[in-house]
Write a protein that holds these residues in place. Structure first.
Motif, PDB file in Angstrom:
ATOM      1  N   GLN A 231       1.210  -1.469  -0.134  1.00 29.94           N
ATOM      2  CA  GLN A 231      -0.276  -0.284  -0.240  1.00 29.94           C
ATOM      3  C   GLN A 231       0.834   0.964   0.374  1.00 29.94           C
ATOM      4  O   GLN A 231       1.338   2.265  -0.608  1.00 29.94           O
ATOM      5  CB  GLN A 231      -1.134   0.175   1.238  1.00 29.94           C
ATOM      6  CG  GLN A 231      -2.188  -0.770   1.406  1.00 29.94           C
ATOM      7  CD  GLN A 231      -2.974  -1.135   2.567  1.00 29.94           C
ATOM      8  OE1 GLN A 231      -2.407  -1.364   3.417  1.00 29.94           O
ATOM      9  NE2 GLN A 231      -4.065  -0.895   2.417  1.00 29.94           N
ATOM     10  N   GLN A 232       2.122   1.219   0.602  1.00 27.08           N
ATOM     11  CA  GLN A 232       2.921   2.761   0.786  1.00 27.08           C
ATOM     12  C   GLN A 232       3.706   3.143  -0.497  1.00 27.08           C
ATOM     13  O   GLN A 232       3.520   3.678  -1.103  1.00 27.08           O
ATOM     14  CB  GLN A 232       3.480   2.499   1.734  1.00 27.08           C
ATOM     15  CG  GLN A 232       3.801   2.444   3.223  1.00 27.08           C
ATOM     16  CD  GLN A 232       4.789   2.057   4.512  1.00 27.08           C
ATOM     17  OE1 GLN A 232       5.304   2.840   3.931  1.00 27.08           O
ATOM     18  NE2 GLN A 232       4.448   1.180   5.426  1.00 27.08           N
ATOM     19  N   LYS A 233       3.231   1.558  -1.483  1.00 27.12           N
ATOM     20  CA  LYS A 233       4.323   1.581  -2.488  1.00 27.12           C
ATOM     21  C   LYS A 233       2.960   2.631  -3.500  1.00 27.12           C
ATOM     22  O   LYS A 233       3.635   3.062  -4.720  1.00 27.12           O
ATOM     23  CB  LYS A 233       4.990   0.036  -3.292  1.00 27.12           C
ATOM     24  CG  LYS A 233       6.169  -0.664  -2.464  1.00 27.12           C
ATOM     25  CD  LYS A 233       7.002   0.721  -3.255  1.00 27.12           C
ATOM     26  CE  LYS A 233       8.360  -0.375  -2.228  1.00 27.12           C
ATOM     27  NZ  LYS A 233       9.223   0.493  -1.892  1.00 27.12           N
ATOM     28  N   VAL A 234       2.568   1.972  -3.750  1.00 25.27           N
ATOM     29  CA  VAL A 234       1.269   2.707  -4.488  1.00 25.27           C
ATOM     30  C   VAL A 234       0.881   4.037  -4.048  1.00 25.27           C
ATOM     31  O   VAL A 234       1.122   5.287  -5.225  1.00 25.27           O
ATOM     32  CB  VAL A 234      -0.411   1.456  -4.112  1.00 25.27           C
ATOM     33  CG1 VAL A 234      -1.577   2.620  -4.407  1.00 25.27           C
ATOM     34  CG2 VAL A 234      -0.322   0.709  -4.337  1.00 25.27           C
ATOM     35  N   ILE A 235       0.999   4.505  -2.944  1.00 28.99           N
ATOM     36  CA  ILE A 235       0.576   5.649  -2.398  1.00 28.99           C
ATOM     37  C   ILE A 235       2.146   6.187  -2.853  1.00 28.99           C
ATOM     38  O   ILE A 235       1.867   7.817  -3.750  1.00 28.99           O
ATOM     39  CB  ILE A 235       0.750   6.600  -0.466  1.00 28.99           C
ATOM     40  CG1 ILE A 235      -0.496   5.765  -0.304  1.00 28.99           C
ATOM     41  CG2 ILE A 235       0.719   7.738  -0.569  1.00 28.99           C
ATOM     42  CD1 ILE A 235      -1.617   6.361  -0.450  1.00 28.99           C
ATOM     43  N   GLU A 236       3.273   6.234  -2.981  1.00 28.61           N
ATOM     44  CA  GLU A 236       4.536   6.406  -3.087  1.00 28.61           C
ATOM     45  C   GLU A 236       4.621   7.286  -5.080  1.00 28.61           C
ATOM     46  O   GLU A 236       5.248   7.788  -5.116  1.00 28.61           O
ATOM     47  CB  GLU A 236       5.757   5.308  -3.180  1.00 28.61           C
ATOM     48  CG  GLU A 236       6.459   5.741  -1.911  1.00 28.61           C
ATOM     49  CD  GLU A 236       7.444   4.479  -1.330  1.00 28.61           C
ATOM     50  OE1 GLU A 236       8.086   4.512  -2.350  1.00 28.61           O
ATOM     51  OE2 GLU A 236       7.684   3.857   0.023  1.00 28.61           O
ATOM     52  N   GLY A 244      11.145   7.421  -0.879  1.00 28.95           N
ATOM     53  CA  GLY A 244       9.805   7.345   0.051  1.00 28.95           C
ATOM     54  C   GLY A 244       9.175   8.510   0.496  1.00 28.95           C
ATOM     55  O   GLY A 244       8.514   8.450   1.727  1.00 28.95           O
ATOM     56  N   GLN A 245      10.071   9.896  -0.239  1.00 32.41           N
ATOM     57  CA  GLN A 245       9.209  11.001  -0.171  1.00 32.41           C
ATOM     58  C   GLN A 245       8.984  11.742  -0.604  1.00 32.41           C
ATOM     59  O   GLN A 245       9.021  12.176  -1.942  1.00 32.41           O
ATOM     60  CB  GLN A 245      10.618  11.399   1.206  1.00 32.41           C
ATOM     61  CG  GLN A 245      10.629  10.767   2.690  1.00 32.41           C
ATOM     62  CD  GLN A 245      12.203  11.646   3.150  1.00 32.41           C
ATOM     63  OE1 GLN A 245      12.999  12.068   2.696  1.00 32.41           O
ATOM     64  NE2 GLN A 245      12.478  11.367   4.676  1.00 32.41           N
TER      65      GLN A 245
END
Length: 293
Positions: A231-236, A244-245
């Motif tokens: 999920q974090q990769k989707v947001i990235e 990652g920022q």
């Protein structure tokens, strides 16, 4: 045999339509139009700019403009009415915000294209006659007396301000100005000005004196770590993050508005990570710039 284009088919030509809309928008909101507005926006010569203004004023919107020898430019006539624009302030202020980008001018002047649609925030009640003196005062570094209302003080009150910059925060427009009553620079919503403003004397304070405005800060945004790795990769990917920022450099007084646009609460995390999505990792550094609720 191909039909030759002329000013009579202006509604079919984007370049002409844009120029006529700029003419109408500048005249309405600034109260003074010159050939330089067209020359600078479209890279055309003075003769062509003059021809465009004359055609607009004779064929498209007859007698909408009057030449003022004191202003050395055209001003809206008493019978002025919008013909090729909607007459809302977003048309003018978007032009200011995107003056270096003609594609943005096309978008915000609302030229229809197939298979594309967009939504905009509901329009605030902003009147041209209230805004023109604010624009003039900001341009010429003058003080201006406004009648202003707010939630904390709902009754209209006179305020003396020295405006320097118009700001769109994603939802509404305000002017950044020095307030003589509070002796500090503040944001004043254009929609809360309730009477025609009166320009007075030369301003003693200017944009250069607005220390907060001239301070730039970084907002460091990352995916909410409560999300799983996928999920974090989707947001990235959504925000084209690097390592990652996402680092946003902005003027300090605009920090709160950026957080509002990103739907990041200033004080607490949303209990549902998928609703939160983004978090600010340097919140403590930004605390002093966050506006009160």
């Amino acid at each position: 045999m191909a039909r030759q284009s002329s000013d009579t088919d202006w509604s079919q030509r984007w370049d002409l339509l844009l120029r006529y809309r700029l003419i109408e928008t500048i005249a309405l909101w600034e109260g003074r139009l010159t050939t330089n507005h067209l020359r600078q926006a479209f890279g055309i010569g003075r003769q062509q700019a003059s021809k465009d203004i004359n055609f607009y004023n004779s064929e498209i919107a007859p007698n909408n403009l009057e030449y003022d020898t004191k202003l050395k430019g055209y001003r809206p006539s008493e019978s002025f009415s919008c013909v090729v624009t909607k007459g809302d302030i977003n048309e003018y202020l978007y032009l200011l915000a995107s003056r270096q980008d003609l594609s943005s001018k096309i978008e915000y002047l609302d030229i229809s294209q197939a298979n594309i649609t967009s939504i905009s925030p509901p329009l605030r009640n902003v009147k041209p006659e209230f805004v023109r003196p604010i624009i003039e005062a900001a341009r010429d570094r003058m003080r201006v007396e406004i009648q202003y209302t707010s939630l904390s003080k709902p009754e209209p009150r006179d305020r003396m301000i020295a405006p320097h910059t118009l700001v769109f925060n994603g939802y509404r427009w305000h002017v950044r100005a020095f307030c003589e009553e509070t002796n500090m620079f503040k944001d004043f919503l254009l929609s809360r000005m309730t009477d025609i403003s009166e320009i007075t004397l030369k301003a003693q304070q200017s944009e250069a004196d607005d220390e907060d405005w001239n301070q730039f800060v970084e907002i460091i945004v990352e995916p909410d770590k409560r999300l799983n790795n996928a999920q974090q990769k989707v947001i990235e990917h959504d925000f084209a993050m690097m390592n990652g920022q996402m680092i946003i450099k902005t003027r300090a007084p605009l920090v709160t508005y950026y957080l509002q646009l990103l739907r990041i609460d200033k004080s607490e995390l949303h209990p549902i990570p998928a609703a939160q999505q983004l978090v600010v990792t340097n919140r403590s550094e930004l605390e002093k710039w966050l506006l009160p609720e």
